[in-house]
Design a protein around this motif. Structure first.
Motif, PDB file in Angstrom:
ATOM      1  N   ALA A 121       0.861  -1.393   0.104  1.00  0.00           N
ATOM      2  CA  ALA A 121      -0.010  -0.007  -0.198  1.00  0.00           C
ATOM      3  C   ALA A 121       0.893   1.255   0.019  1.00  0.00           C
ATOM      4  CB  ALA A 121      -1.006   0.024   1.070  1.00  0.00           C
ATOM      5  N   GLY A 122       2.087   1.115  -0.005  1.00  0.00           N
ATOM      6  CA  GLY A 122       3.118   2.334   0.023  1.00  0.00           C
ATOM      7  C   GLY A 122       3.294   2.972   1.319  1.00  0.00           C
ATOM      8  N   ILE A 123       3.002   1.943   2.381  1.00  0.00           N
ATOM      9  CA  ILE A 123       3.374   2.458   3.840  1.00  0.00           C
ATOM     10  C   ILE A 123       4.390   2.030   4.163  1.00  0.00           C
ATOM     11  CG2 ILE A 123       2.279   2.621   6.227  1.00  0.00           C
ATOM     12  CD1 ILE A 123      -0.445   2.102   4.816  1.00  0.00           C
ATOM     13  N   ARG A 124       5.242   3.106   4.852  1.00  0.00           N
ATOM     14  CA  ARG A 124       6.565   2.788   5.379  1.00  0.00           C
ATOM     15  C   ARG A 124       6.574   2.344   6.737  1.00  0.00           C
ATOM     16  NH1 ARG A 124      11.789   6.414   5.938  1.00  0.00           N
ATOM     17  NH2 ARG A 124      13.165   4.432   6.731  1.00  0.00           N
ATOM     18  N   THR A 125       7.356   1.049   6.834  1.00  0.00           N
ATOM     19  CA  THR A 125       7.293   0.631   8.325  1.00  0.00           C
ATOM     20  C   THR A 125       8.704   0.645   8.998  1.00  0.00           C
ATOM     21  OG1 THR A 125       5.495  -1.025   7.635  1.00  0.00           O
ATOM     22  CG2 THR A 125       6.868  -1.445   9.566  1.00  0.00           C
ATOM     23  N   VAL A 126       8.748   1.358  10.131  1.00  0.00           N
ATOM     24  CA  VAL A 126       9.816   1.585  10.862  1.00  0.00           C
ATOM     25  C   VAL A 126       9.880   0.699  12.152  1.00  0.00           C
ATOM     26  CG1 VAL A 126      11.313   3.359  11.921  1.00  0.00           C
ATOM     27  CG2 VAL A 126      10.031   4.093   9.972  1.00  0.00           C
ATOM     28  N   ARG A 127      10.879  -0.097  12.456  1.00  0.00           N
ATOM     29  CA  ARG A 127      11.090  -0.965  13.478  1.00  0.00           C
ATOM     30  C   ARG A 127      12.207  -0.339  14.337  1.00  0.00           C
ATOM     31  NH1 ARG A 127      11.036  -3.216   8.867  1.00  0.00           N
ATOM     32  NH2 ARG A 127       9.285  -4.324   8.148  1.00  0.00           N
ATOM     33  N   PHE A 128      11.827  -0.637  15.658  1.00  0.00           N
ATOM     34  CA  PHE A 128      12.786  -0.341  16.637  1.00  0.00           C
ATOM     35  C   PHE A 128      13.001  -1.347  17.734  1.00  0.00           C
ATOM     36  CE2 PHE A 128      11.434   4.118  15.441  1.00  0.00           C
ATOM     37  CZ  PHE A 128      12.716   4.328  14.942  1.00  0.00           C
ATOM     38  N   ASP A 129      13.855  -1.704  18.454  1.00  0.00           N
ATOM     39  CA  ASP A 129      14.021  -2.720  19.428  1.00  0.00           C
ATOM     40  C   ASP A 129      13.339  -1.886  20.829  1.00  0.00           C
ATOM     41  OD1 ASP A 129      14.804  -4.673  21.115  1.00  0.00           O
ATOM     42  OD2 ASP A 129      16.864  -4.458  20.865  1.00  0.00           O
ATOM     43  N   PRO A 130      12.542  -2.624  21.425  1.00  0.00           N
ATOM     44  CA  PRO A 130      12.097  -1.925  22.720  1.00  0.00           C
ATOM     45  C   PRO A 130      13.043  -2.024  23.824  1.00  0.00           C
ATOM     46  CG  PRO A 130      11.121  -4.273  22.354  1.00  0.00           C
ATOM     47  CD  PRO A 130      12.048  -3.822  21.201  1.00  0.00           C
ATOM     48  N   LYS A 131      14.009  -2.765  23.709  1.00  0.00           N
ATOM     49  CA  LYS A 131      15.146  -2.719  24.934  1.00  0.00           C
ATOM     50  C   LYS A 131      16.119  -1.629  24.785  1.00  0.00           C
ATOM     51  CE  LYS A 131      14.898  -7.787  25.633  1.00  0.00           C
ATOM     52  NZ  LYS A 131      15.555  -8.694  25.267  1.00  0.00           N
ATOM     53  N   ARG A 132      16.369  -1.136  23.310  1.00  0.00           N
ATOM     54  CA  ARG A 132      17.152  -0.060  23.154  1.00  0.00           C
ATOM     55  C   ARG A 132      16.280   1.195  22.287  1.00  0.00           C
ATOM     56  NH1 ARG A 132      21.351  -2.605  19.897  1.00  0.00           N
ATOM     57  NH2 ARG A 132      19.998  -4.346  19.835  1.00  0.00           N
TER      58      ARG A 132
END
Length: 178
Positions: A121-132
């Motif tokens: 759908a053209g939506i960017r997903t940004v992922r982060f580590d919950p511990k850092r």
């Protein structure tokens, strides 16, 4: 006499258990929308992106919809039902810039399917580590990396004399070429 006391206690206990176990009105209690790392990330996103609107716990069905028909559409709807993303980041005009998710475990099949659906759908997903959790500068660069490129391409489109405009029509998200 002892037997009579014992039978009375047992019988009283059974009556008490029966009276407590009968159905009554359902009771509810409030619970927090965000807790732990999700809450910390929400406040960090607000600090890093003051010009944006941060919406936590957004349903996937509010962000995308399947375009297929028949069994393919049904499978896509089943994928989206009851799924949520951690945070959706919108600009001032409520255009979706990115979806931010905390990754608790890597390699989940459901996560890969959701990421593929959002990407299609053209939506960017940004992922982060919950511990850092990242710094504010890292958050800004992660969110605005692609959206700056999008604004540059909009400027190029306007330079060529074609302007795309959204108008209210009976059809959803109709683009009118002017």
């Amino acid at each position: 006499m002892e037997m009579l006391v014992f039978v009375t206690i047992v019988f009283g206990g059974l009556i008490g258990w029966f009276l407590r176990s009968r159905p009554g009105p359902v009771r509810y209690r409030a619970k927090p929308v965000l807790a732990g790392s999700d809450r910390d990330l929400f406040f960090r996103l607000r600090e890093a992106l003051p010009e944006c609107h941060i919406c936590p716990q957004v349903g996937v069905a509010a962000l995308i919809e399947p375009t297929g028909v028949g069994k393919m559409r049904k499978a896509a709807v089943d994928l989206m039902n009851a799924r949520r993303v951690g945070h959706a980041v919108f600009d001032d005009e409520m255009r979706l810039l990115a979806v931010v998710r905390l990754v608790y475990r890597r390699g989940s099949r459901g996560d890969a399917e959701l990421d593929a659906a959002l990407a299609s759908a053209g939506i960017r997903t940004v992922r982060f580590d919950p511990k850092r959790l990242p710094s504010e500068a890292k958050i800004r660069s992660s969110i605005f990396h692609r959206s700056r490129q999008g604004r540059q391409s909009e400027a190029k489109t306007e330079e060529r004399g074609r302007v795309l405009e959204f108008r209210k029509t009976p059809w959803r998200d109709t683009i009118v070429h002017i």
